[in-house]
Design an enzyme around this catalytic site. Structure first.
Site, PDB file in Angstrom:
ATOM      1  N   ASP A 119      38.350 -10.768 -11.374  1.00 45.80           N
ATOM      2  CA  ASP A 119      37.269 -11.689 -11.048  1.00 45.80           C
ATOM      3  C   ASP A 119      36.951 -12.517 -12.284  1.00 45.80           C
ATOM      4  OD1 ASP A 119      36.845 -10.879  -8.369  1.00 45.80           O
ATOM      5  OD2 ASP A 119      35.637  -9.182  -9.039  1.00 45.80           O
ATOM      6  N   ASP A 137      38.169 -14.549  -2.989  1.00 44.65           N
ATOM      7  CA  ASP A 137      36.858 -14.265  -2.404  1.00 44.65           C
ATOM      8  C   ASP A 137      36.249 -15.523  -1.785  1.00 44.65           C
ATOM      9  OD1 ASP A 137      37.102 -11.643  -3.376  1.00 44.65           O
ATOM     10  OD2 ASP A 137      36.038 -12.132  -5.229  1.00 44.65           O
TER      11      ASP A 137
END
Length: 156
Positions: A119, A137
């Site tokens: 991330d 995402d």
């Protein structure tokens, strides 16, 4: 029956862009250090997630990697099947499925290759920080939002 190939091309593009950005992150950004993009609300922030959304199950002991990978691959396969059955004019659900497939595969490949998801996008406001996320995402959330909005507007 219409061809799902163009929509699977969208999925492949999501997967490719997701992994190109993750490659950049892994080679250019320091770990767990905020790099401001816009000082007041956006940082690059390289972190790792062994769980699901919002780090759910991240401290579960390791089994979650295999379960989440299996679920992502199964969901991508199911959505691919549904995609092949959509009528040609049904582009909103086709786009949504394509985004969901690409996002699911992007994070599944991370889990398979690295044991965790990379991330790097962190939004914040004052002292409140949204959990870091990635482009896979974004594709998943966008695909889900299209399906929800299509359902809302179809009823109205």
């Amino acid at each position: 029956m219409p061809s799902a190939l163009p929509w699977l091309g969208v999925s492949a593009a999501v997967l490719a862009v997701d992994h190109l950005t993750k490659y950049w992150v892994l080679t250019a950004l320091p770990e767990h250090t905020a790099v401001p993009v816009f000082d007041s609300w956006w940082n690059w922030y390289r972190s790792y997630n062994t769980g699901a959304a919002f780090s759910f199950l991240s401290s579960a002991g390791g089994w979650q990697r295999h379960v989440l990978t299996f679920l992502a691959l199964a969901i991508a396969a199911l959505l691919t099947r549904w995609l092949t059955k959509l009528p040609r004019h049904a582009w909103p659900p086709a786009l949504a499925y394509a985004l969901l497939i690409g996002g699911a595969l992007g994070n599944a490949v991370d889990r398979i290759m690295r044991g965790h998801v990379v991330d790097f996008i962190q939004w914040h406001w004052r002292d409140w920080y949204w959990p870091a996320f990635n482009l896979a995402d974004v594709a998943i959330v966008t695909g889900a939002a299209i399906l929800v909005l299509q359902g809302i507007f179809r009823r109205g």
